[in-house]
Design a protein around this motif. Structure first.
Motif, PDB file in Angstrom:
ATOM      1  N   LYS A  20      -1.828   2.023 -13.492  1.00  0.00           N
ATOM      2  CA  LYS A  20      -2.942   2.221 -12.538  1.00  0.00           C
ATOM      3  C   LYS A  20      -2.836   3.576 -11.844  1.00  0.00           C
ATOM      4  O   LYS A  20      -3.833   4.277 -11.671  1.00  0.00           O
ATOM      5  N   LEU A 269       5.880   1.030   6.711  1.00  0.00           N
ATOM      6  CA  LEU A 269       5.008   0.706   5.583  1.00  0.00           C
ATOM      7  C   LEU A 269       4.566  -0.749   5.672  1.00  0.00           C
ATOM      8  O   LEU A 269       5.367  -1.624   6.016  1.00  0.00           O
ATOM      9  N   ASP A 270       3.307  -0.981   5.356  1.00  0.00           N
ATOM     10  CA  ASP A 270       2.767  -2.332   5.317  1.00  0.00           C
ATOM     11  C   ASP A 270       2.006  -2.417   3.982  1.00  0.00           C
ATOM     12  O   ASP A 270       0.895  -1.907   3.862  1.00  0.00           O
ATOM     13  N   LEU A 271       2.637  -3.029   3.000  1.00  0.00           N
ATOM     14  CA  LEU A 271       2.196  -2.873   1.618  1.00  0.00           C
ATOM     15  C   LEU A 271       1.514  -4.122   1.078  1.00  0.00           C
ATOM     16  O   LEU A 271       2.099  -5.207   1.092  1.00  0.00           O
ATOM     17  N   GLY A 272       0.315  -3.938   0.562  1.00  0.00           N
ATOM     18  CA  GLY A 272      -0.384  -5.038  -0.099  1.00  0.00           C
ATOM     19  C   GLY A 272       0.286  -5.415  -1.404  1.00  0.00           C
ATOM     20  O   GLY A 272       0.272  -6.575  -1.809  1.00  0.00           O
ATOM     21  N   SER A 273       0.861  -4.448  -2.087  1.00  0.00           N
ATOM     22  CA  SER A 273       1.585  -4.719  -3.341  1.00  0.00           C
ATOM     23  C   SER A 273       2.781  -3.787  -3.431  1.00  0.00           C
ATOM     24  O   SER A 273       2.621  -2.571  -3.568  1.00  0.00           O
ATOM     25  N   GLU A 276       2.935  -1.878  -6.925  1.00  0.00           N
ATOM     26  CA  GLU A 276       1.916  -0.821  -7.054  1.00  0.00           C
ATOM     27  C   GLU A 276       2.249   0.388  -6.184  1.00  0.00           C
ATOM     28  O   GLU A 276       2.005   1.533  -6.565  1.00  0.00           O
ATOM     29  N   PHE A 277       2.794   0.136  -4.988  1.00  0.00           N
ATOM     30  CA  PHE A 277       3.149   1.265  -4.119  1.00  0.00           C
ATOM     31  C   PHE A 277       4.337   2.024  -4.695  1.00  0.00           C
ATOM     32  O   PHE A 277       4.342   3.255  -4.755  1.00  0.00           O
ATOM     33  N   ALA A 280       3.162   4.135  -7.463  1.00  0.00           N
ATOM     34  CA  ALA A 280       2.378   5.280  -7.001  1.00  0.00           C
ATOM     35  C   ALA A 280       3.311   6.431  -6.614  1.00  0.00           C
ATOM     36  O   ALA A 280       3.033   7.606  -6.907  1.00  0.00           O
ATOM     37  N   ILE A 281       4.424   6.083  -5.995  1.00  0.00           N
ATOM     38  CA  ILE A 281       5.409   7.111  -5.628  1.00  0.00           C
ATOM     39  C   ILE A 281       6.039   7.704  -6.887  1.00  0.00           C
ATOM     40  O   ILE A 281       6.157   8.921  -7.028  1.00  0.00           O
TER      41      ILE A 281
END
Lengths: 324, 324
Positions: A20, A269-273, A276-277, A280-281
């Motif tokens: 993604k 950090l407050d991560l929905g996934s 995925e985060f 992304a990094i």
């Protein structure tokens, strides 16, 4: 613009997240996903290859993003792949980082490649904040909190217990302690003071729940140093209410710049996934690895060695004009 | 260990903060403070010199930390000093950064020196977070909030009004809006929505308070776009309750890594002393400038160009072992 050619190695949660993130990166092109599974099992419109085919892509992939696990996959794949490709991985066994770094460094140098190890958010972003805040404020105290979020390793540990069919474990920071630190109190905290552990467990019909609960709570390293809460739930409830992958956490440093002056530094950090985060990094660091290797950097590096400028798709002039 | 030899240029609040921060840095030695004031006025046990003597220290100072103001001091001092010394400054006129960068770049290159411009917390740390969060999550929205804290520029603007003897201005973020963003709502905000401005003003005995209040509230750029509150206070009250230098703020990005997944990235500072924190950052970047110049880097750079590893007093091996 010539695009950066990416290979994704492994197609679990991290691999899917990387796919993604590469699609959201206008300067990148996904050459393919390399997996050990049967290609026909993979639901994706990307090119899918068997991992054994990877070597044939030498010269056609600029950076491989390694999405395997730290326990076994990366120890084997990392050094092998680093011989032929630039790599980025999220190796996260903190205690073994020096040993892993050294193995990867040798492999990458032998192939004139560059490998960035242990990125993601912890290790990764949180590491940057621990180092940064300590560097600017040498006098002070740093605290790392995780959660609320699912710890895969702790869930795995519960699943090893006899009679357990499935389990999810949440790491939950103690908010009261965080508030005290945010208001400038330097606290001396034990493991138990900082986090609690909440477990949702599905058991076999005939299982002894008391025995399982005791086994969990007394498990060394994983649970015995924490206040642990065990909830027995049905398979359906676990699936319905506990299959998301939220996570997060924070790094806090209280620095003292003079006798009576406290400075509070916080990254949150407050991560929905979580996967995925993390991915992304990893993908942004793949951009940096590509550029640094083009400039001649070889061997193993970590997030500590990369200027933020190298992560961005926009030019240094625009970065200064728009964001400095 | 050979120490990094530091010169501090200017002895206002930033210079005093830099002096404290250098003393907390075991790898640094303060060669001297260079000021335009009469030496006898300076209350410090450091070596004090007139700024006109600085050039004689060429070769004896590794990095000069420029602690003058952006409006006039740095435009003159920056390019001059960069010819003879490595420099670090906290130039903070955002709109003029490209022009200032270009002037410093030319000067520094002519002397084989390295100059890092615009460090501190904004520009500086906040800039890093704006760039970092956008680089890892290209889809999303970034918000910067400042305060609660004293804005020197706004206090200065009030003091220009006829009848005003003294003034302090607080920039205050709107907490309700921050909470909404933290819970994942992407908002389209005007200047007025994000911050309010609170002014504490001391006036001459005969002054027309209504007129002054109107003049403040309608002042373009500074106040007219904000909800502004004006409080008239005595000289004593201003001194007693409004002479501290707290500040802070946050950078928030809501990133979307896929259709329904939001990731909330937040960096927050709560500062007991704005100038001491700014100086602590400048001093850590002086360490980085020293090392990068030793490696051959010349010209102007910004915080975007510096790996965090270069800011730390501990070795790369120890950084990885202890903090990654």
């Amino acid at each position: 613009m010539e695009k950066i050619k990416i290979g994704i190695i492994g197609y679990g949660n991290l691999g899917k997240g990387a796919e993604k993130a590469v699609k959201l990166s206008k300067d990148m092109e996904l050459v393919g996903i390399f997996t050990r599974r049967n290609k026909s099992e993979i639901d994706s419109d990307s090119n899918i290859y068997n991992i054994s085919e990877l070597e044939e892509f030498k010269g056609d992939i600029d950076v491989c993003i390694l999405c395997g696990g730290s326990a076994t996959d990366l120890w084997k794949q990392g050094p092998e792949i680093a011989k032929n490709f630039n790599t980025v991985d999220s190796f996260d066994t903190h205690a073994k980082i020096p040993e892993y770094f050294s193995q990867i460094d040798g492999s990458a140098k032998s192939g004139n490649n560059l490998s960035l190890i242990s990125t993601g958010w912890d290790p990764g972003l949180f590491s940057i904040h621990r180092l940064f805040s300590q560097s600017i404020m040498p006098v002070g105290e740093t605290y790392t909190f995780w959660g609320k979020g699912v710890s895969q390793g702790h869930g795995d540990a519960i699943r090893q217990i006899e009679g357990v069919k499935d389990a999810v474990q949440y790491t939950i920071p103690v908010e009261k302690v965080i508030s005290e630190i945010q208001s400038g109190n330097i606290l001396d905290l034990t493991t138990r003071d900082k986090h609690i552990r909440e477990c949702y467990v599905v058991v076999e019909e005939e299982a002894d729940k008391n025995k399982i609960e005791n086994e969990i709570k007394s498990m060394p390293n994983y649970f015995s140093d924490y206040d642990t809460y065990v909830n027995f739930v049905s398979e359906d409830e676990l699936k319905l209410n506990h299959s998301g992958m939220p996570h997060g956490g924070r790094v806090l440093r209280i620095g003292k710049t003079s006798e009576n002056i406290k400075q509070i530094y916080e990254f949150k950090l407050d991560l929905g996934s979580n996967p995925e985060f993390t991915s992304a990094i990893n993908v942004a660091y793949a951009r940096a690895v590509y550029r640094l290797n083009k400039e001649g950097t070889k061997g193993a590096i970590s997030v500590f060695d990369v200027p933020v400028s190298y992560l961005s798709i926009i030019s240094p002039e625009e970065q200064r004009r728009l964001l400095l």
